[in-house]
Scaffold this motif. Structure first.
Motif, PDB file in Angstrom:
ATOM      1  N   PHE A   3      -0.121  -0.020   6.386  1.00 25.95           N
ATOM      2  CA  PHE A   3      -1.241   0.818   6.830  1.00 25.95           C
ATOM      3  C   PHE A   3      -0.741   2.193   7.261  1.00 25.95           C
ATOM      4  O   PHE A   3      -1.368   3.212   6.944  1.00 25.95           O
ATOM      5  N   GLY A   4       0.376   2.236   7.958  1.00 32.14           N
ATOM      6  CA  GLY A   4       0.957   3.515   8.364  1.00 32.14           C
ATOM      7  C   GLY A   4       1.299   4.384   7.163  1.00 32.14           C
ATOM      8  O   GLY A   4       1.042   5.596   7.157  1.00 32.14           O
ATOM      9  N   GLN A   5       1.860   3.784   6.137  1.00 30.90           N
ATOM     10  CA  GLN A   5       2.179   4.523   4.911  1.00 30.90           C
ATOM     11  C   GLN A   5       0.909   5.031   4.236  1.00 30.90           C
ATOM     12  O   GLN A   5       0.876   6.148   3.704  1.00 30.90           O
ATOM     13  N   SER A   6      -0.147   4.223   4.281  1.00 31.95           N
ATOM     14  CA  SER A   6      -1.423   4.631   3.693  1.00 31.95           C
ATOM     15  C   SER A   6      -2.022   5.808   4.459  1.00 31.95           C
ATOM     16  O   SER A   6      -2.587   6.725   3.859  1.00 31.95           O
ATOM     17  N   CYS A   7      -1.909   5.793   5.783  1.00 30.96           N
ATOM     18  CA  CYS A   7      -2.397   6.922   6.594  1.00 30.96           C
ATOM     19  C   CYS A   7      -1.594   8.185   6.296  1.00 30.96           C
ATOM     20  O   CYS A   7      -2.152   9.285   6.218  1.00 30.96           O
ATOM     21  N   LEU A   8      -0.291   8.044   6.126  1.00 26.92           N
ATOM     22  CA  LEU A   8       0.552   9.184   5.764  1.00 26.92           C
ATOM     23  C   LEU A   8       0.121   9.752   4.413  1.00 26.92           C
ATOM     24  O   LEU A   8       0.003  10.966   4.239  1.00 26.92           O
ATOM     25  N   LEU A   9      -0.126   8.884   3.451  1.00 25.53           N
ATOM     26  CA  LEU A   9      -0.593   9.331   2.143  1.00 25.53           C
ATOM     27  C   LEU A   9      -1.939  10.039   2.261  1.00 25.53           C
ATOM     28  O   LEU A   9      -2.168  11.076   1.630  1.00 25.53           O
ATOM     29  N   ALA A  10      -2.847   9.515   3.089  1.00 27.74           N
ATOM     30  CA  ALA A  10      -4.154  10.150   3.293  1.00 27.74           C
ATOM     31  C   ALA A  10      -3.977  11.553   3.859  1.00 27.74           C
ATOM     32  O   ALA A  10      -4.656  12.494   3.431  1.00 27.74           O
ATOM     33  N   ARG A  11      -3.074  11.721   4.810  1.00 34.10           N
ATOM     34  CA  ARG A  11      -2.806  13.047   5.376  1.00 34.10           C
ATOM     35  C   ARG A  11      -2.254  13.981   4.304  1.00 34.10           C
ATOM     36  O   ARG A  11      -2.665  15.133   4.179  1.00 34.10           O
ATOM     37  N   ARG A  12      -1.336  13.498   3.488  1.00 33.75           N
ATOM     38  CA  ARG A  12      -0.762  14.337   2.423  1.00 33.75           C
ATOM     39  C   ARG A  12      -1.830  14.728   1.401  1.00 33.75           C
ATOM     40  O   ARG A  12      -1.831  15.850   0.890  1.00 33.75           O
ATOM     41  N   LEU A  13      -2.737  13.817   1.105  1.00 34.09           N
ATOM     42  CA  LEU A  13      -3.825  14.136   0.186  1.00 34.09           C
ATOM     43  C   LEU A  13      -4.748  15.199   0.786  1.00 34.09           C
ATOM     44  O   LEU A  13      -5.184  16.121   0.088  1.00 34.09           O
ATOM     45  N   ALA A  14      -5.043  15.083   2.088  1.00 34.36           N
ATOM     46  CA  ALA A  14      -5.874  16.085   2.761  1.00 34.36           C
ATOM     47  C   ALA A  14      -5.196  17.452   2.717  1.00 34.36           C
ATOM     48  O   ALA A  14      -5.859  18.473   2.492  1.00 34.36           O
ATOM     49  N   GLU A  15      -3.883  17.477   2.912  1.00 32.97           N
ATOM     50  CA  GLU A  15      -3.138  18.745   2.850  1.00 32.97           C
ATOM     51  C   GLU A  15      -3.278  19.408   1.486  1.00 32.97           C
ATOM     52  O   GLU A  15      -3.229  20.623   1.376  1.00 32.97           O
ATOM     53  N   ARG A  16      -3.432  18.601   0.468  1.00 37.85           N
ATOM     54  CA  ARG A  16      -3.517  19.130  -0.898  1.00 37.85           C
ATOM     55  C   ARG A  16      -4.955  19.341  -1.364  1.00 37.85           C
ATOM     56  O   ARG A  16      -5.212  19.595  -2.530  1.00 37.85           O
ATOM     57  N   GLY A  17      -5.899  19.189  -0.426  1.00 38.98           N
ATOM     58  CA  GLY A  17      -7.278  19.519  -0.736  1.00 38.98           C
ATOM     59  C   GLY A  17      -8.131  18.387  -1.254  1.00 38.98           C
ATOM     60  O   GLY A  17      -9.283  18.616  -1.666  1.00 38.98           O
ATOM     61  N   VAL A  18      -7.625  17.159  -1.260  1.00 38.41           N
ATOM     62  CA  VAL A  18      -8.454  16.033  -1.682  1.00 38.41           C
ATOM     63  C   VAL A  18      -9.589  15.882  -0.673  1.00 38.41           C
ATOM     64  O   VAL A  18      -9.358  15.849   0.534  1.00 38.41           O
ATOM     65  N   ARG A  19     -10.801  15.798  -1.161  1.00 42.85           N
ATOM     66  CA  ARG A  19     -11.968  15.869  -0.281  1.00 42.85           C
ATOM     67  C   ARG A  19     -12.398  14.547   0.318  1.00 42.85           C
ATOM     68  O   ARG A  19     -13.108  14.510   1.315  1.00 42.85           O
ATOM     69  N   PHE A  20     -12.007  13.432  -0.271  1.00 44.93           N
ATOM     70  CA  PHE A  20     -12.431  12.138   0.272  1.00 44.93           C
ATOM     71  C   PHE A  20     -11.349  11.111  -0.009  1.00 44.93           C
ATOM     72  O   PHE A  20     -10.904  10.968  -1.146  1.00 44.93           O
ATOM     73  N   THR A  21     -10.936  10.413   1.028  1.00 42.65           N
ATOM     74  CA  THR A  21      -9.908   9.380   0.906  1.00 42.65           C
ATOM     75  C   THR A  21     -10.326   8.184   1.737  1.00 42.65           C
ATOM     76  O   THR A  21     -10.816   8.344   2.852  1.00 42.65           O
ATOM     77  N   THR A  22     -10.124   6.994   1.213  1.00 39.37           N
ATOM     78  CA  THR A  22     -10.361   5.767   1.956  1.00 39.37           C
ATOM     79  C   THR A  22      -9.036   5.054   2.136  1.00 39.37           C
ATOM     80  O   THR A  22      -8.274   4.901   1.189  1.00 39.37           O
ATOM     81  N   VAL A  23      -8.766   4.642   3.356  1.00 38.65           N
ATOM     82  CA  VAL A  23      -7.595   3.818   3.644  1.00 38.65           C
ATOM     83  C   VAL A  23      -8.125   2.466   4.084  1.00 38.65           C
ATOM     84  O   VAL A  23      -8.855   2.367   5.068  1.00 38.65           O
ATOM     85  N   TYR A  24      -7.780   1.441   3.355  1.00 33.47           N
ATOM     86  CA  TYR A  24      -8.252   0.090   3.633  1.00 33.47           C
ATOM     87  C   TYR A  24      -7.104  -0.700   4.238  1.00 33.47           C
ATOM     88  O   TYR A  24      -5.992  -0.683   3.712  1.00 33.47           O
ATOM     89  N   ALA A  51      -2.580  -0.780  13.800  1.00 35.80           N
ATOM     90  CA  ALA A  51      -3.669   0.124  13.431  1.00 35.80           C
ATOM     91  C   ALA A  51      -3.769   1.297  14.402  1.00 35.80           C
ATOM     92  O   ALA A  51      -3.958   2.446  13.978  1.00 35.80           O
ATOM     93  N   ASP A  52      -3.648   1.036  15.700  1.00 38.97           N
ATOM     94  CA  ASP A  52      -3.738   2.102  16.700  1.00 38.97           C
ATOM     95  C   ASP A  52      -2.635   3.137  16.496  1.00 38.97           C
ATOM     96  O   ASP A  52      -2.883   4.345  16.546  1.00 38.97           O
ATOM     97  N   GLN A  53      -1.416   2.677  16.281  1.00 38.88           N
ATOM     98  CA  GLN A  53      -0.285   3.594  16.108  1.00 38.88           C
ATOM     99  C   GLN A  53      -0.476   4.459  14.864  1.00 38.88           C
ATOM    100  O   GLN A  53      -0.300   5.675  14.907  1.00 38.88           O
TER     101      GLN A  53
END
Length: 181
Positions: A3-24, A51-53
């Motif tokens: 989950f932590g890796q998925s959150c990191l990927l979501a942040r990297r996608l946001a940095e690159r302008g991806v407008r919508f990301t879901t982390v499950y 999840a909190d971290q």
């Protein structure tokens, strides 16, 4: 963690302008680890720590990079858990194996960034955590608020089919203005 890796990927996608990301949230051996009908207390302690971290790191990273104001972070499930233990026949006599059932009348959702007022709690449940009793927010209201924060008027999504109006907020929903920045 996964989950932590998925959150990191979501942040990297946001940095690159991806407008919508879901982390499950999944784990290596269980695609629905939060479905704790057994071993609830042990599992939730582990799941919440992870999840909190990860969610806190995502929000912190977005803030540090100046992306939080334009990024709406929603941490939620589709329902909560009963405030009482679920005793199954195979668990009788073993309190460590007790679970909790699905519960829809009081549960929590976290909203951060994207126009949400930070540092506040909105609403409250009764003393047992059984029912929302202060500022209850229906799921249609949550969806209307999320649409508003994304710049979408949920009422404009109405379409008529078979003599009835439909929309994602089920022709209901009000924007919860008290949570807006």
């Amino acid at each position: 963690s996964k989950f932590g890796q998925s959150c990191l990927l979501a942040r990297r996608l946001a940095e690159r302008g991806v407008r919508f990301t879901t982390v499950y949230y999944t784990s290596d051996n269980d695609n629905q680890p939060w479905d704790t009908h057994q071993n609830h207390y042990k599992r939730h302690a582990e799941l919440c720590a992870d999840a909190d971290q990860a969610a806190a790191a995502l929000i912190r990273d977005l803030r540090q990079r100046g992306l939080l104001d334009e990024t709406l972070v929603v941490v939620s499930g589709e329902f909560g858990r009963t405030p009482y233990a679920e005793i199954r026949n195979e668990d009788k006599g073993d309190a460590k194996k007790l679970g909790r059932d699905h519960h829809h009348t009081a549960f929590s959702t976290v909203l951060a960034g994207g126009g949400v007022r930070g540092g506040m709690a909105y609403g409250a449940s009764d003393e047992l955590g059984m029912h929302a009793v202060e500022n209850p927010v229906h799921v249609h209201d949550l969806h209307a608020t999320m649409f508003h924060l994304l710049g979408i008027d949920h009422e404009q999504l109405t379409y008529r089919y078979s003599g009835r109006d439909f929309r994602l907020t089920d022709v209901h929903g009000r924007v919860v203005r008290d949570v807006l920045a």
